[in-house]
Design an enzyme around this catalytic site. Structure first.
Site, PDB file in Angstrom:
ATOM      1  N   ARG A 223     -38.327  11.485  38.458  1.00 53.42           N
ATOM      2  CA  ARG A 223     -38.153  11.244  36.881  1.00 53.42           C
ATOM      3  C   ARG A 223     -37.574  10.047  36.424  1.00 53.42           C
ATOM      4  O   ARG A 223     -36.460   9.618  37.528  1.00 53.42           O
ATOM      5  CB  ARG A 223     -37.474  12.454  36.439  1.00 53.42           C
ATOM      6  CG  ARG A 223     -38.300  14.170  36.169  1.00 53.42           C
ATOM      7  CD  ARG A 223     -39.474  13.774  35.281  1.00 53.42           C
ATOM      8  NE  ARG A 223     -40.139  15.079  35.034  1.00 53.42           N
ATOM      9  CZ  ARG A 223     -41.239  15.360  35.721  1.00 53.42           C
ATOM     10  NH1 ARG A 223     -41.564  14.625  36.746  1.00 53.42           N
ATOM     11  NH2 ARG A 223     -41.733  16.536  35.487  1.00 53.42           N
ATOM     12  N   GLU A 252     -40.094   7.162  28.994  1.00 51.91           N
ATOM     13  CA  GLU A 252     -41.477   7.083  29.342  1.00 51.91           C
ATOM     14  C   GLU A 252     -42.013   7.527  27.730  1.00 51.91           C
ATOM     15  O   GLU A 252     -41.575   8.336  27.084  1.00 51.91           O
ATOM     16  CB  GLU A 252     -41.880   8.099  30.217  1.00 51.91           C
ATOM     17  CG  GLU A 252     -42.904   8.021  31.177  1.00 51.91           C
ATOM     18  CD  GLU A 252     -42.930   8.891  32.253  1.00 51.91           C
ATOM     19  OE1 GLU A 252     -42.128   8.983  33.022  1.00 51.91           O
ATOM     20  OE2 GLU A 252     -43.818   9.739  32.543  1.00 51.91           O
ATOM     21  N   HIS A 270     -47.174   7.398  35.581  1.00 46.41           N
ATOM     22  CA  HIS A 270     -46.913   8.935  35.989  1.00 46.41           C
ATOM     23  C   HIS A 270     -48.075   9.582  36.574  1.00 46.41           C
ATOM     24  O   HIS A 270     -48.641  10.405  35.977  1.00 46.41           O
ATOM     25  CB  HIS A 270     -46.396   9.640  34.710  1.00 46.41           C
ATOM     26  CG  HIS A 270     -45.527  10.858  35.078  1.00 46.41           C
ATOM     27  ND1 HIS A 270     -44.595  11.124  34.099  1.00 46.41           N
ATOM     28  CD2 HIS A 270     -45.651  11.648  36.097  1.00 46.41           C
ATOM     29  CE1 HIS A 270     -43.993  12.343  34.764  1.00 46.41           C
ATOM     30  NE2 HIS A 270     -44.601  12.485  36.028  1.00 46.41           N
TER      31      HIS A 270
HETATM   32  C1  GLV Z   1     -45.072  16.091  36.758  1.00 43.02           C
HETATM   33  O1  GLV Z   1     -44.607  15.135  36.859  1.00 43.02           O
HETATM   34  C2  GLV Z   1     -44.739  17.138  37.352  1.00 43.02           C
HETATM   35  O2  GLV Z   1     -43.530  17.389  37.192  1.00 43.02           O
HETATM   36  O3  GLV Z   1     -45.457  18.260  38.015  1.00 43.02           O
END
Ligand code: GLV
Length: 304
Positions: A223, A252, A270
């Site tokens: 993250r 983001e 991502h």
């Molecule tokens: C994506 O970022 C997830 O947490 O699955």
């Protein structure tokens, strides 16, 4: 049953597992305010990582009994507010482990072997052929891969690292400061695999990046807010870090402008779990959780 789905999902999922329900699907980029106007009548929300399910959203959705997140991370959801209201929260662990570990390793290879720079050179039409000194990267064999987070994904990355001849040094968020310092000191490449929590937010700031091994690389597929992007730009500018590979960002989808202009950084939108197979499995798992709740069955993967 009425369900609000925050973004379009791969099918067959909604139409198959939630047949008979009234389903409204939002569009990508929906924010908290727009969401509030759409959930007043719904019994379930199927959420996706960028969409915040806050206490305000929950207050606007008095009938909601479940928030099924189509992701393993649940930092987009106010879990305490869900618990207070007796709203069940579920996630989609397991199915995305290998794909996310693949992507982390793809970033490790891309940034250490300068794949993006090489690709840009070939496309530019200015490449004049093999040269002994052109775009030299760093070998992974014999190097230390520091893994911050030893859960499913961190462990899957560790298996890949061993196959590449690397030594693995793993630290979990709960480890004491000495082990974290050792991680900073010894990692030739440091890859992040912890969830975003109050403890891990901003874990890699000026001070920590400044204590990383000189010439090392940082990779983040967990993250964005775990890394302070301004501090990262500073660490790259000073030459402390040699490069970074990022699939996630502090704010983001915005990216720090200082990162956008740097050739020593690989930036992805991502994509950790973004394979056809995995995204379909995630969508089906989230739908199944909603179906189970309304059949009176316990959740498979309950986080609140
Ligand atoms: C994506 O970022 C997830 O947490 O699955």
């Amino acid at each position: 049953m009425r369900i609000y789905v925050t973004q379009p999902l791969p099918e067959p999922s909604l139409g198959d597992l939630l047949e008979g329900a009234t389903i409204e699907v939002g569009e990508s980029g929906i924010g908290e305010d727009q969401l509030i106007g759409r959930v007043s009548e719904v019994d379930a929300i199927l959420s996706t990582p960028p969409v915040p399910i806050t206490a305000r959203v929950l207050s606007a959705a008095p009938r909601v009994r479940i928030v099924a997140n189509c992701a393993v991370g649940t930092d987009n959801i106010d879990l305490a507010a869900c618990r207070d209201r007796g709203v069940v929260v579920t996630n989609t662990p397991g199915v995305l482990t290998e794909a996310t570990a693949d992507l982390a390793f793809a970033l490790i290879l891309a940034v250490t072997r300068r794949l993006h720079e090489g690709e840009a050179l070939v496309r530019s039409g200015t490449w004049t052929g093999w040269k002994p000194l052109e775009l030299l990267g760093v070998s992974l064999e014999g190097k230390v891969l520091g893994i911050y987070g030893a859960g499913r994904i961190g462990s899957a990355v560790a298996r890949r690292a061993v196959a590449f001849g690397m030594t693995v040094f793993t630290v979990v968020a709960e480890d004491g400061p000495e082990r974290f310092e050792e991680l900073l000191r010894c990692s030739d490449v440091l890859t992040i695999h912890v969830p975003l929590t109050p403890e891990t937010r901003g874990r890699f700031g000026d001070a920590e990046l400044g204590r990383m091994k000189p010439g090392s690389f940082l990779v983040n597929t967990a993250r964005g807010p775990i890394v302070d992007e301004a501090a990262l730009v500073g660490a790259l500018e000073s030459g402390r870090l040699r490069g970074a590979g990022l699939d996630v960002f502090q704010h983001e989808p915005k990216v720090h402008p200082g990162l956008l202009s740097r050739p020593d950084v690989v930036l992805l939108p991502h994509l950790g779990s973004a394979t056809e197979e995995v995204r379909l499995s995630m969508a089906r798992m989230a739908c199944e959780e909603i179906a189970r709740l309304f059949r009176g069955e316990p959740a498979n993967n309950r986080v609140a």
